[in-house]
Enzyme design. Structure first.
Site, short mmCIF file in Angstrom:
data_model
loop_
_atom_site.label_atom_id
_atom_site.label_comp_id
_atom_site.label_asym_id
_atom_site.label_seq_id
_atom_site.Cartn_x
_atom_site.Cartn_y
_atom_site.Cartn_z
N GLY A 92 0.83 -1.20 0.00
CA GLY A 92 0.00 0.00 0.00
C GLY A 92 0.86 1.24 0.00
O GLY A 92 2.03 1.20 0.41
N GLN A 107 2.79 9.95 1.40
CA GLN A 107 4.09 9.26 1.35
C GLN A 107 4.91 9.64 0.13
O GLN A 107 6.10 9.32 0.06
CB GLN A 107 3.90 7.74 1.40
N CYS A 158 6.15 -0.08 7.09
CA CYS A 158 5.70 1.07 6.31
C CYS A 158 6.85 1.52 5.42
O CYS A 158 7.99 1.59 5.87
CB CYS A 158 5.29 2.19 7.26
N LEU A 159 6.53 1.84 4.17
CA LEU A 159 7.59 2.25 3.23
C LEU A 159 8.23 3.57 3.66
O LEU A 159 9.31 3.91 3.19
CB LEU A 159 7.02 2.38 1.81
N HIS A 191 -4.37 0.99 7.49
CA HIS A 191 -3.03 1.59 7.57
C HIS A 191 -2.93 2.80 6.62
O HIS A 191 -2.44 3.87 7.00
CB HIS A 191 -1.99 0.51 7.22
N GLU A 192 -3.44 2.63 5.39
CA GLU A 192 -3.35 3.73 4.42
C GLU A 192 -4.29 4.88 4.80
O GLU A 192 -3.93 6.05 4.65
CB GLU A 192 -3.66 3.24 3.00
N HIS A 227 -2.68 7.04 7.27
CA HIS A 227 -1.73 7.99 6.66
C HIS A 227 -2.43 9.29 6.26
O HIS A 227 -1.85 10.37 6.36
CB HIS A 227 -1.11 7.39 5.40
NI NI Z 1 2.64 3.16 5.66
#
Ligand code: NI
Length: 182
Positions: free
Chosen positions: A45, A50, A107-108, A149-150, A153
Protein backbone atom coordinates in the site's frame (compact mmCIF):
# COMPACT_ATOMS: atom_id res chain seq x y z
CA UNK A 1 7.59 7.32 -13.03
CA UNK A 2 8.95 6.10 -9.73
CA UNK A 3 8.49 8.75 -7.06
CA UNK A 4 10.61 9.43 -4.01
CA UNK A 5 9.02 7.97 -0.87
CA UNK A 6 9.00 10.50 1.95
CA UNK A 7 10.66 9.18 5.10
CA UNK A 8 9.78 9.35 8.79
CA UNK A 9 10.43 12.79 10.23
CA UNK A 10 9.03 14.66 7.21
CA UNK A 11 6.11 16.87 8.32
CA UNK A 12 3.84 15.83 5.41
CA UNK A 13 3.47 12.43 7.09
CA UNK A 14 1.78 14.17 10.02
CA UNK A 15 -0.67 16.25 8.00
CA UNK A 16 -4.38 15.73 7.94
CA UNK A 17 -4.75 15.44 4.17
CA UNK A 18 -7.33 17.36 2.14
CA UNK A 19 -10.16 15.59 0.31
CA UNK A 20 -9.73 15.05 -3.40
CA UNK A 21 -12.30 17.29 -5.07
CA UNK A 22 -11.23 17.06 -8.68
CA UNK A 23 -10.01 14.07 -10.64
CA UNK A 24 -7.99 15.45 -13.51
CA UNK A 25 -5.16 14.24 -15.70
CA UNK A 26 -2.55 15.24 -13.12
CA UNK A 27 -4.28 13.15 -10.44
CA UNK A 28 -4.53 10.15 -12.77
CA UNK A 29 -0.83 10.45 -13.49
CA UNK A 30 -0.12 10.66 -9.76
CA UNK A 31 -2.08 7.43 -9.21
CA UNK A 32 -0.17 5.66 -12.00
CA UNK A 33 3.11 6.85 -10.48
CA UNK A 34 2.06 5.79 -6.98
CA UNK A 35 1.25 2.28 -8.21
CA UNK A 36 4.60 2.05 -10.00
CA UNK A 37 6.38 3.33 -6.88
CA UNK A 38 4.56 0.88 -4.60
CA UNK A 39 5.39 -2.13 -6.81
CA UNK A 40 9.00 -1.02 -7.18
CA UNK A 41 9.31 -0.85 -3.37
CA UNK A 42 7.52 -4.22 -2.90
CA UNK A 43 4.89 -2.58 -0.72
CA UNK A 44 1.23 -3.57 -0.35
CA UNK A 45 0.00 0.00 0.00
CA UNK A 46 0.99 3.61 -0.51
CA UNK A 47 -0.75 6.82 0.50
CA UNK A 48 -0.37 10.16 -1.30
CA UNK A 49 1.36 11.90 1.65
CA UNK A 50 4.09 9.26 1.35
CA UNK A 51 5.02 10.81 -1.97
CA UNK A 52 4.68 14.31 -0.56
CA UNK A 53 1.10 15.04 -1.66
CA UNK A 54 -1.31 15.85 1.19
CA UNK A 55 -4.46 14.51 -0.49
CA UNK A 56 -6.87 11.79 0.63
CA UNK A 57 -5.75 9.25 -1.94
CA UNK A 58 -4.17 5.81 -1.57
CA UNK A 59 -3.37 2.64 -3.49
CA UNK A 60 -3.33 -0.94 -2.20
CA UNK A 61 -2.47 -4.26 -3.81
CA UNK A 62 -2.50 -7.48 -1.79
CA UNK A 63 -3.18 -9.77 -4.77
CA UNK A 64 0.19 -11.52 -4.34
CA UNK A 65 -1.50 -13.54 -1.59
CA UNK A 66 -5.09 -14.63 -2.35
CA UNK A 67 -5.16 -16.35 1.07
CA UNK A 68 -4.60 -13.11 2.96
CA UNK A 69 -8.34 -12.57 3.46
CA UNK A 70 -11.11 -14.97 4.42
CA UNK A 71 -13.85 -13.02 2.68
CA UNK A 72 -14.57 -10.08 0.41
CA UNK A 73 -17.94 -8.60 -0.32
CA UNK A 74 -18.39 -5.92 -2.94
CA UNK A 75 -21.75 -4.14 -2.61
CA UNK A 76 -22.84 -7.00 -0.35
CA UNK A 77 -21.96 -9.79 -2.79
CA UNK A 78 -19.03 -12.22 -2.50
CA UNK A 79 -16.29 -11.24 -4.92
CA UNK A 80 -12.81 -12.51 -5.83
CA UNK A 81 -9.90 -10.48 -4.48
CA UNK A 82 -8.41 -10.00 -7.95
CA UNK A 83 -11.58 -8.23 -9.11
CA UNK A 84 -10.71 -5.08 -7.10
CA UNK A 85 -6.89 -5.13 -7.37
CA UNK A 86 -5.07 -2.86 -7.58
CA UNK A 87 -7.30 -0.87 -5.30
CA UNK A 88 -7.23 2.90 -5.78
CA UNK A 89 -9.39 5.09 -3.58
CA UNK A 90 -10.00 8.68 -2.59
CA UNK A 91 -11.74 10.14 0.48
CA UNK A 92 -12.32 6.76 2.21
CA UNK A 93 -14.95 6.20 4.89
CA UNK A 94 -14.37 3.23 7.17
CA UNK A 95 -16.46 1.34 9.68
CA UNK A 96 -14.79 -1.25 11.86
CA UNK A 97 -16.59 -4.52 12.36
CA UNK A 98 -14.38 -7.35 13.63
CA UNK A 99 -12.72 -7.91 17.01
CA UNK A 100 -9.18 -6.56 17.25
CA UNK A 101 -6.36 -8.65 15.83
CA UNK A 102 -2.61 -8.27 16.16
CA UNK A 103 -0.23 -8.57 13.25
CA UNK A 104 3.16 -7.29 12.21
CA UNK A 105 3.23 -4.09 10.15
CA UNK A 106 5.84 -2.09 8.38
CA UNK A 107 5.70 1.07 6.31
CA UNK A 108 7.59 2.25 3.23
CA UNK A 109 8.13 5.57 5.05
CA UNK A 110 9.70 3.96 8.11
CA UNK A 111 12.35 1.70 6.69
CA UNK A 112 13.68 -1.35 8.51
CA UNK A 113 11.19 -1.06 11.33
CA UNK A 114 8.37 -3.51 11.93
CA UNK A 115 6.07 -3.89 14.91
CA UNK A 116 2.95 -5.68 16.11
CA UNK A 117 -0.15 -3.54 15.68
CA UNK A 118 -3.59 -4.30 17.05
CA UNK A 119 -6.48 -3.26 14.77
CA UNK A 120 -10.09 -4.24 14.13
CA UNK A 121 -9.98 -7.48 12.16
CA UNK A 122 -12.57 -6.47 9.58
CA UNK A 123 -13.80 -3.31 7.92
CA UNK A 124 -16.71 -2.00 5.93
CA UNK A 125 -15.37 0.65 3.62
CA UNK A 126 -16.84 3.19 1.24
CA UNK A 127 -14.08 3.84 -1.23
CA UNK A 128 -14.84 6.52 -3.84
CA UNK A 129 -13.20 5.73 -7.18
CA UNK A 130 -11.59 8.03 -9.71
CA UNK A 131 -14.53 7.57 -12.08
CA UNK A 132 -16.99 8.96 -9.53
CA UNK A 133 -18.45 5.60 -8.49
CA UNK A 134 -18.21 4.37 -4.91
CA UNK A 135 -16.80 0.93 -4.19
CA UNK A 136 -18.46 -0.51 -1.09
CA UNK A 137 -16.54 -3.42 0.33
CA UNK A 138 -16.42 -5.54 3.44
CA UNK A 139 -13.35 -7.63 4.14
CA UNK A 140 -10.82 -8.84 6.70
CA UNK A 141 -7.22 -10.04 6.89
CA UNK A 142 -4.40 -8.17 5.22
CA UNK A 143 -6.72 -6.16 2.98
CA UNK A 144 -8.66 -4.78 5.99
CA UNK A 145 -5.35 -3.99 7.67
CA UNK A 146 -3.86 -2.31 4.61
CA UNK A 147 -6.95 -0.13 4.07
CA UNK A 148 -6.78 0.96 7.73
CA UNK A 149 -3.03 1.59 7.57
CA UNK A 150 -3.35 3.73 4.42
CA UNK A 151 -6.39 5.61 5.73
CA UNK A 152 -4.39 6.37 8.89
CA UNK A 153 -1.73 7.99 6.66
CA UNK A 154 -4.41 10.36 5.31
CA UNK A 155 -4.98 11.52 8.90
CA UNK A 156 -1.30 11.92 9.71
CA UNK A 157 -1.27 8.71 11.76
CA UNK A 158 1.54 6.16 11.48
CA UNK A 159 1.50 2.51 12.57
CA UNK A 160 4.07 3.26 15.27
CA UNK A 161 1.40 5.42 16.96
CA UNK A 162 -0.72 2.30 17.38
CA UNK A 163 1.77 -0.09 18.98
CA UNK A 164 1.48 -0.98 22.66
CA UNK A 165 3.08 1.42 25.18
CA UNK A 166 5.74 -1.19 26.03
CA UNK A 167 6.63 -1.71 22.37
CA UNK A 168 6.75 2.06 21.88
CA UNK A 169 9.56 2.36 24.42
CA UNK A 170 11.70 -0.13 22.53
CA UNK A 171 10.93 1.61 19.23
CA UNK A 172 11.95 5.00 20.53
CA UNK A 173 15.69 4.62 20.07
CA UNK A 174 15.32 3.24 16.54
CA UNK A 175 13.01 6.13 15.61
CA UNK A 176 15.45 8.70 16.94
CA UNK A 177 18.14 7.14 14.77
CA UNK A 178 15.86 7.47 11.71
CA UNK A 179 15.40 11.19 12.28
CA UNK A 180 19.12 11.69 12.81
CA UNK A 181 18.84 12.45 16.52
CA UNK A 182 21.23 10.81 19.02
NI1 NI B 1 2.64 3.16 5.66
Amino acid sequence: MILEIVQYGHPVLRERCKPVVQVDEALRQLVADMLETMYDAHGVGLAAPQVGVALRLAVVDVSHDPECITFLKVAGIDAPLASIMPLVFINPELEFTGPKERDTEGCLSIQDLRAEVSRPGAVKAKLPQLDGSVLEIETDGLLARAIQHETDHLNGVLFIDRVSPAAKISLRRKLRRLTGGE
